[in-house]
Design an enzyme around this catalytic site. Sequence first.
Site, PDB file in Angstrom:
ATOM      1  N   GLU A   1      78.392  47.635  33.524  1.00 16.64           N
ATOM      2  CA  GLU A   1      78.860  46.380  33.855  1.00 16.64           C
ATOM      3  C   GLU A   1      80.250  46.034  34.359  1.00 16.64           C
ATOM      4  O   GLU A   1      81.152  46.751  34.355  1.00 16.64           O
ATOM      5  CB  GLU A   1      78.668  45.684  32.125  1.00 16.64           C
ATOM      6  CG  GLU A   1      77.550  45.341  31.778  1.00 16.64           C
ATOM      7  CD  GLU A   1      77.549  45.094  30.142  1.00 16.64           C
ATOM      8  OE1 GLU A   1      76.558  44.523  29.868  1.00 16.64           O
ATOM      9  OE2 GLU A   1      78.558  45.205  29.639  1.00 16.64           O
TER      10      GLU A   1
ATOM     11  N   CYS B   1      87.439  42.895  36.105  1.00 13.81           N
ATOM     12  CA  CYS B   1      87.238  44.026  35.527  1.00 13.81           C
ATOM     13  C   CYS B   1      86.330  45.025  35.438  1.00 13.81           C
ATOM     14  O   CYS B   1      85.011  44.613  35.674  1.00 13.81           O
ATOM     15  CB  CYS B   1      87.157  43.528  33.751  1.00 13.81           C
ATOM     16  SG  CYS B   1      87.124  44.789  32.497  1.00 13.81           S
TER      17      CYS B   1
ATOM     18  N   CYS C   1      80.971  56.268  28.044  1.00 13.45           N
ATOM     19  CA  CYS C   1      82.190  56.910  27.947  1.00 13.45           C
ATOM     20  C   CYS C   1      82.116  58.326  27.194  1.00 13.45           C
ATOM     21  O   CYS C   1      81.398  57.996  26.156  1.00 13.45           O
ATOM     22  CB  CYS C   1      83.188  55.847  27.564  1.00 13.45           C
ATOM     23  SG  CYS C   1      85.014  56.434  27.370  1.00 13.45           S
TER      24      CYS C   1
ATOM     25  N   CYS D   1      86.056  56.144  21.136  1.00 10.16           N
ATOM     26  CA  CYS D   1      86.961  55.310  20.350  1.00 10.16           C
ATOM     27  C   CYS D   1      86.076  54.454  19.060  1.00 10.16           C
ATOM     28  O   CYS D   1      85.176  54.033  19.496  1.00 10.16           O
ATOM     29  CB  CYS D   1      87.912  54.441  21.103  1.00 10.16           C
ATOM     30  SG  CYS D   1      88.873  55.549  22.252  1.00 10.16           S
TER      31      CYS D   1
ATOM     32  N   CYS E   1      85.143  50.842  19.897  1.00 10.32           N
ATOM     33  CA  CYS E   1      84.805  50.557  21.183  1.00 10.32           C
ATOM     34  C   CYS E   1      83.383  50.667  21.322  1.00 10.32           C
ATOM     35  O   CYS E   1      82.839  51.839  21.088  1.00 10.32           O
ATOM     36  CB  CYS E   1      85.448  51.195  22.253  1.00 10.32           C
ATOM     37  SG  CYS E   1      84.804  50.919  23.875  1.00 10.32           S
TER      38      CYS E   1
ATOM     39  N   CYS F   1      86.946  42.721  25.903  1.00  7.65           N
ATOM     40  CA  CYS F   1      87.333  44.005  25.732  1.00  7.65           C
ATOM     41  C   CYS F   1      86.457  44.870  24.601  1.00  7.65           C
ATOM     42  O   CYS F   1      86.289  44.293  23.625  1.00  7.65           O
ATOM     43  CB  CYS F   1      88.725  44.146  25.258  1.00  7.65           C
ATOM     44  SG  CYS F   1      90.005  43.540  26.294  1.00  7.65           S
TER      45      CYS F   1
END
Length: 418
Positions: free
Chosen positions: A122, A135, A142, A146, A149, A388
Site C-alpha cells: 500500500e 507515505c 514486515c 511490533c 502495528c 499509521c
Amino acid sequence: MADTTLMSIPGQVDPVPVARDITPRADGRIDLIGLPKDRIRELFAEAGLDAKQAKLRAKQVFHWLYHRGVTDFAAMTDIAKTMRPWLAERFYIGRPDVVEAQHSTDGTRKWLLRTSDGHEFEMVFIPDADRGTLCVSSQVGCTLNCRFCHTGTMKLVRNLTPGEIVGQVLLARDSLGEWPKGSMAGLDEVEDSAEYTSDGRLLTNIVMMGMGEPLYNFDNVKGALKLVMDGDGLALSKRRITLSTSGVVPAMARCGEEIGVNLAVSLHAVTKEIRDEIVPLNKKYGIEELLQACADYPGASNARRITFEYVMLKDKNDSDEHAHELVRLLKQYDLPAKVNLIPFNPWPGAAYECSTPERVKRFSEIVFEHGISAPVRTPRGRDIDAACGQLKTAAEKKSRAQRDREATAAEATEAAAG
Ligand code: SAH
Ligand code: SF4
C-alpha cells in the site's frame, strides 16, 4: 538478465524469500524503472548500441522517465522514430498495478498496489495546506512484529525492488496529474517556460513510513531514493525526505552517510521492559545503543532534528514518569530532537487502546515544558485504514469478490452523484 534467485533478509523471520533488484517479466523485456542511469546505459550497450549512442540514449530516456513521467517509448520525441520501437521491443516502463484506490473524507488517499509477480502493498498520500506527503512502502509486510502495528501481523514478506519503491512516487505523480506538460522538442533546446509547467506541485514530501522496515531493505531503498533525489529527474531535496526506522542500529550511520535523508526513529517506550514488549527489535538493539546511534547520525543538527515517534498506548507507555524519562534520555544524549506523539490507531484484534486525549495532552505538555517540541499528530485517513500502523493489504482482509462489489457500488454512487 533478471536475477530471480531469492535471498534472505535479516529479521525475526529468517530466511525470508525476496526477489532481487529486478522483478522478472513474463515477456522477457526489462523494466527500466528503478535502474540507475549507468545501468540503463550498460543495458543499451549490451543490446547493441555503441558506447556513445548508449550514453546519449540513456540520458534522454532517463529524463523522459523521471522528469516527464512518460510510460511509452513512442512519446520520446527527441529519439529517432526508428529507434523507439527498437527500445520498446527490449525494454519496458512499468508502474505498480493499482488494485484499489480509496479516498478518505479528510482528503487522504490510499492505493492498494500489486507487483508484477502478484504481491500486494500500500501507499498513502496525505495532503495538507502547505504540503503533500507521500507515505511509501519498502516491503510487502514486515518481519518485525511490533505489537501495536497491523503491518507486523502480515505473514508474507518480500523486499520491494528499487523500481517498486520509486514506482510508487511515479504513480502518485501520475494520479495527481503532476508531470510537466509541453512538447519538449529537444533536450538541448531552451524549454518554453510558458508551456513547460507542472500543476501546482502537490507532492512535496516523501516519508518512508509505509509497510516495512526500510533499513532491512537498505540497498533497494537507497537505490530508489537516489532516483527520487536525482537532479535530472524527480529532483526532490533530501530535506523533504524522511526515513523512519524501528531502530536497526547497524544501518543508521550508513543511512545518514549514503542516503542523507532526515531520520525518524520509532522509540515508543523509555524502559527496556516496555520497549522489549512493544518493539521486539529492542531485544537486539537496546535503547542506549539506539540513542547513541541517533547522537552520531550524520547530518543531524538543530536545524535538522531527528524525529522521535512515540505511539500513545493507554496505561502502557503514557504516564507522567514516562514523559519525564523521555526528556531525560533525549537530554542525556544531547539529541537535536523533536517528538511526534502518535495517538494509537486501532485495528481489529489489537492488544492495545489509545491513551485518552487528556493523557496525550499532558504528556505533550511535559515534554514541551522542557524545551522539546512534542506535537500530537492528527490521525489521517482512519476511515480508510490509511493511518499509521493500519496498513495491511486488503488481500488478507477482504476477498476479491468483496472488493469488486465495493468498486461497483462506489461507481454507482459516483454516477448517481454526478
Ligand atoms: N517500519 C518503520 C516505518 C513504518 S511505520 C518504523 O517502524 O519506523 C510508521 C510509524 O507508525 C512508526 O513509528 C510506527 O511505529 C507507527 N505505528 C505503527 N503502528 C501504529 C498504530 N497502530 N498506531 C499508531 N502508530 C503506529
Ligand atoms: Fe514493521 Fe514498523 Fe510495523 Fe514495526 S512499526 S512491525 S518495524 S512496519
